[in-house]
Design an enzyme around this catalytic site. Structure first.
Site, PDB file in Angstrom:
ATOM      1  N   GLU A 132       0.809  -1.212   0.000  1.00  0.00           N
ATOM      2  CA  GLU A 132       0.000   0.000   0.000  1.00  0.00           C
ATOM      3  C   GLU A 132       0.846   1.268   0.000  1.00  0.00           C
ATOM      4  O   GLU A 132       0.342   2.358  -0.287  1.00  0.00           O
ATOM      5  CB  GLU A 132      -0.919   0.013   1.227  1.00  0.00           C
ATOM      6  CG  GLU A 132      -2.029  -1.012   1.196  1.00  0.00           C
ATOM      7  CD  GLU A 132      -3.123  -0.691   0.201  1.00  0.00           C
ATOM      8  OE1 GLU A 132      -3.086   0.394  -0.403  1.00  0.00           O
ATOM      9  OE2 GLU A 132      -4.015  -1.534   0.008  1.00  0.00           O
ATOM     10  N   GLU A 135       6.526 -21.870   8.169  1.00  0.00           N
ATOM     11  CA  GLU A 135       6.958 -20.994   9.248  1.00  0.00           C
ATOM     12  C   GLU A 135       7.931 -21.673  10.191  1.00  0.00           C
ATOM     13  O   GLU A 135       8.632 -21.014  10.955  1.00  0.00           O
ATOM     14  CB  GLU A 135       5.756 -20.487  10.045  1.00  0.00           C
ATOM     15  CG  GLU A 135       5.061 -21.522  10.891  1.00  0.00           C
ATOM     16  CD  GLU A 135       3.863 -20.949  11.629  1.00  0.00           C
ATOM     17  OE1 GLU A 135       3.820 -21.132  12.853  1.00  0.00           O
ATOM     18  OE2 GLU A 135       2.993 -20.340  10.991  1.00  0.00           O
TER      19      GLU A 135
END
Length: 310
Positions: free
Chosen positions: A88, A119
């Site tokens: 963004e 992960e």
């Protein structure tokens, strides 16, 4: 040391919430009301971490002002939120896409399809950052709701080893999950209504904190004037309309005049505003902004010029 198979049941984010013990038998209206009450917790958690967020904004901004980069790194929901905040920045602040980067365990495919197993690969976090050339001039924010994600811990350890600024962002107390970092942000949102589902309150608090962090950094970098995004990239009709309105409102001109000024400034809101306020042509305004910017306020003061609105 946590890793695959480690017992994480003691973590605040993994504990059961007594308020939702009968979630499956609640009337829908009661379920919604419960969520509304619990969702006040993220705001409280972010407020409680205000001092650490302040330190992080100033420290990250200093790195970026000196030419460094900001990396968010995480897995699952935490990693996706980091990627969202990073992507963004260019349309909102006209920042270089390389300046703020999101690193997600599993890469781009993990945005659309869960790959949480990745992960657990502690070395993978370090390898991702080595591939991107993480250096002492950069800043790294490791995001892990439970604070135990090996992918993130390995990345933070690597960040510290190369001298990068390291920031940890987690939703459990420090004593439950220590993380190697320079600045430790803890957003204590409590047990989730759906036990262990940290996309809920923990995810909300994380998004709020990242909103504050990236916006605060970009304000410090001179990409905002008043409360307007004067470095907005007018890449579509919505953003072009926003750019026109910013110039119109801040310069006190008509919409048509704002459009003409933007065109004369090559689409740059900041340059258009400087040209309108100072009377400088594009070349002179560009040179002036390069010398006295990036803050429009500072550039205006240096040109003995001002805008009608803030």
């Amino acid at each position: 040391m946590s890793g695959p198979g480690a017992d994480r049941g003691h973590l605040l984010t993994e504990q059961s919430n007594a308020a939702s013990s009968d979630l499956d038998s609640m009337a829908t209206a009661d379920l919604v009301a419960l969520f509304c009450r619990e969702d006040r917790r993220p705001q409280e958690a972010v407020q409680a971490a205000a001092a650490e967020l302040t330190r992080a904004i100033d420290a990250v901004a200093a790195r970026l002002q000196a030419g460094g980069r900001l990396f968010y790194i995480g897995a699952g929901t935490s990693g996706r939120l980091g990627v969202l905040d990073a992507v963004e920045c260019p349309p909102t602040f006209c920042s270089d896409p390389d300046q703020v980067q999101g690193v997600l365990a599993g890469g781009p495919p993990a945005l659309l399809r869960s790959s949480e197993g990745l992960e657990d690969e502690r070395q993978a976090g370090e390898e991702e950052l080595r591939g991107r050339g993480l250096a002492s001039s950069d800043a790294l924010v490791g995001i892990a709701a439970g604070g135990t994600t090996p992918f993130v811990l390995g990345a933070l350890e690597h960040g510290r080893s190369v001298g990068a600024l390291t920031v940890a962002l987690a939703c459990v107390p420090r004593e439950q999950a220590p993380m190697p970092c320079d600045i430790d942000i803890r957003l204590l949102t409590g047990p989730e209504l759906l036990t262990g589902s940290t996309r809920l309150k923990a995810g909300t608090a994380t998004k709020m904190a990242l909103n504050i962090l990236s916006t605060g950094v970009m304000v410090r970098l001179g990409k905002v004037h008043g409360n307007r995004m004067v470095d907005v990239a007018a890449t579509n009709s919505k953003l072009l309309d926003r750019a026109r309105r910013i110039v119109r409102d801040l310069a006190g001109v008509s919409g048509d005049e704002a459009g003409v000024a933007l065109e004369a400034a090559g689409g740059s809101v900041k340059l258009a505003l400087l040209m309108l306020a100072s009377g400088l042509d594009r070349g002179a305004a560009t040179e002036h902004l390069a010398r006295h910017g990036p803050s429009l306020r500072v550039a205006l003061e240096a040109a003995s010029a001002s805008l009608p609105i803030a």
